[in-house]
Design a protein around this motif. Structure first.
Motif, mmCIF file in Angstrom:
data_model
loop_
_atom_site.group_PDB
_atom_site.id
_atom_site.type_symbol
_atom_site.label_atom_id
_atom_site.label_comp_id
_atom_site.label_asym_id
_atom_site.label_seq_id
_atom_site.Cartn_x
_atom_site.Cartn_y
_atom_site.Cartn_z
ATOM 1 N N UNK B 48 0.799 -1.219 -0.102
ATOM 2 C CA UNK B 48 0.152 0.029 -0.057
ATOM 3 C C UNK B 48 0.841 1.093 -0.168
ATOM 4 N N UNK B 49 0.580 2.229 -0.991
ATOM 5 C CA UNK B 49 1.197 3.425 -0.996
ATOM 6 C C UNK B 49 0.407 4.563 -0.495
ATOM 7 N N UNK B 50 0.936 5.478 0.056
ATOM 8 C CA UNK B 50 0.545 6.721 0.287
ATOM 9 C C UNK B 50 1.264 7.855 -0.262
ATOM 10 N N UNK B 51 0.687 8.930 -1.196
ATOM 11 C CA UNK B 51 1.405 9.895 -1.492
ATOM 12 C C UNK B 51 0.782 11.282 -1.199
ATOM 13 N N UNK B 52 1.448 12.244 -0.908
ATOM 14 C CA UNK B 52 0.795 13.623 -0.896
ATOM 15 C C UNK B 52 1.559 14.653 -1.872
ATOM 16 N N UNK B 53 0.733 15.179 -2.626
ATOM 17 C CA UNK B 53 1.176 16.184 -3.941
ATOM 18 C C UNK B 53 0.560 17.236 -3.962
ATOM 19 N N UNK B 54 1.176 18.216 -4.438
ATOM 20 C CA UNK B 54 0.347 19.454 -4.821
ATOM 21 C C UNK B 54 0.509 19.703 -6.442
ATOM 22 N N UNK B 55 -0.341 20.136 -6.807
ATOM 23 C CA UNK B 55 -0.373 20.391 -8.525
ATOM 24 C C UNK B 55 -1.914 20.519 -8.861
ATOM 25 N N UNK B 56 -1.845 20.780 -10.274
ATOM 26 C CA UNK B 56 -3.033 21.155 -10.898
ATOM 27 C C UNK B 56 -4.434 20.134 -10.976
ATOM 28 N N UNK B 57 -5.377 20.147 -10.470
ATOM 29 C CA UNK B 57 -6.359 19.141 -10.327
ATOM 30 C C UNK B 57 -6.742 18.438 -11.710
ATOM 31 N N UNK B 58 -6.817 18.958 -12.578
ATOM 32 C CA UNK B 58 -6.927 18.396 -13.948
ATOM 33 C C UNK B 58 -5.633 17.339 -14.263
ATOM 34 N N UNK B 59 -4.623 17.830 -14.162
ATOM 35 C CA UNK B 59 -3.573 16.888 -14.542
ATOM 36 C C UNK B 59 -3.510 15.846 -13.613
ATOM 37 N N UNK B 60 -3.860 16.021 -12.095
ATOM 38 C CA UNK B 60 -3.961 14.918 -11.220
ATOM 39 C C UNK B 60 -4.841 13.926 -11.678
ATOM 40 N N UNK B 61 -6.032 14.432 -12.081
ATOM 41 C CA UNK B 61 -6.975 13.391 -12.515
ATOM 42 C C UNK B 61 -6.612 12.511 -13.665
ATOM 43 N N UNK B 62 -5.826 12.950 -14.456
ATOM 44 C CA UNK B 62 -5.177 12.333 -15.711
ATOM 45 C C UNK B 62 -4.140 11.126 -15.256
ATOM 46 N N UNK B 63 -3.406 11.943 -14.213
ATOM 47 C CA UNK B 63 -2.481 10.914 -13.496
ATOM 48 C C UNK B 63 -3.073 9.643 -13.062
ATOM 49 N N UNK B 64 -4.228 10.014 -12.362
ATOM 50 C CA UNK B 64 -4.855 8.807 -11.783
ATOM 51 C C UNK B 64 -5.319 7.816 -12.577
ATOM 52 N N UNK B 65 -5.962 8.341 -13.608
ATOM 53 C CA UNK B 65 -6.404 7.626 -14.704
ATOM 54 C C UNK B 65 -5.461 6.828 -15.229
ATOM 55 N N UNK B 66 -4.409 7.415 -15.564
ATOM 56 C CA UNK B 66 -3.172 6.524 -16.172
ATOM 57 C C UNK B 66 -2.648 5.433 -15.068
ATOM 58 N N UNK B 67 -2.705 5.963 -13.965
ATOM 59 C CA UNK B 67 -2.275 4.875 -12.870
ATOM 60 C C UNK B 67 -3.182 3.788 -12.617
#
Lengths: 161, 161
Positions: B48-67
């Motif tokens: 299990x992994x936990x990551x805290x990040x700051x950044x643009x919400x739309x790009x984050x949504x894309x990253x989550x989809x990719x992951x």
């Protein structure tokens, strides 16, 4: 023979490539990384990393020497060689069916119930490996639905400074 | 504009390349990873992994989809979108000079002194961001000599399941 677990403590430059390089160095030499945590320190340019690994002691010594040579690595210590404090935080979700028995265990170990629902309860466990493993052993029969671990972190005791 | 921090919770196959790939995906898109922790679950094949990040919400949504599309990733959630419990454990070494004042703060916040030496004291802080930041703010004037953070971990509350 059961391999001894080592807790490695590292101060590193806060550049993201560092994490991948450190992780790569351990895995390339066949070390199983049981946990890894990295977070900022008070100096935003500097991060601190904790890694727990199991593997051959001699190879581990070589890895530590290599790490110490890397430009982005400020300091590396194998805390296992010193008298240190070791802690981990764990959130465990259990079925609420045995709530009364769960509460008894939580009380004995000075843990905390942090969420109570109709179907599940979430417990916060904090301690060293021994306490954590003892508590989990008693909780497992009640059905662990989810477990979130921070991984171990450690700090040297003053007498050892 | 201050970017909102996101706490990403991931269940992944316990293969070490996964960590490097996940970390790479965030950093390639300009996300600053404030903390990352990875540890085993009850199933030794799953971490299990936990990551805290700051950044643009739309790009984050894309990253989550990719992951979510990656074969070694079992589940990804942005806990910030849900009602969740968030915790961090921190060990702080402070100069022992102001021990009496430090003890008062520790008592108010229900923290623990875990090591007392002639030169320094080590305190264990546990809580959500708000509690941790409040406590650190009060402790900073006494001189933080060392700080070891696990990074944030989180779990969804039952009503949100």
């Amino acid at each position: 023979m059961k391999k001894k677990e080592h807790l490695i403590s590292m101060t590193v430059e806060n550049k993201f490539g560092v994490l991948a390089r450190v992780a790569g160095l351990f895995s390339a030499r066949g070390f199983n990384i049981d946990s890894l945590s990295v977070a900022e320190t008070e100096d935003t340019g500097v991060s601190h990393m904790n890694i727990t690994v199991k593997g051959d002691e001699k190879i581990l010594e070589q890895i530590i020497k290599q790490l110490n040579k890397l430009i982005d690595i400020i300091k590396v210590q194998d805390l296992t060689s010193y008298d240190c404090l070791e802690r981990e935080l764990i959130l465990v979700r259990l079925s609420a069916v045995n709530r009364a028995n769960i509460m008894k265990i939580v009380e004995i170990f000075g843990s905390q119930v942090v969420d109570v629902g109709q179907k599940s309860v979430v417990i916060e466990l904090i301690g060293d490996s021994h306490k954590i493993e003892m508590t989990l052993k008693l909780l497992r029969p009640f059905g662990i639905k989810e477990i979130i671990r921070t991984g171990k972190v450690g700090i040297r005791k003053e007498g050892e400074k």
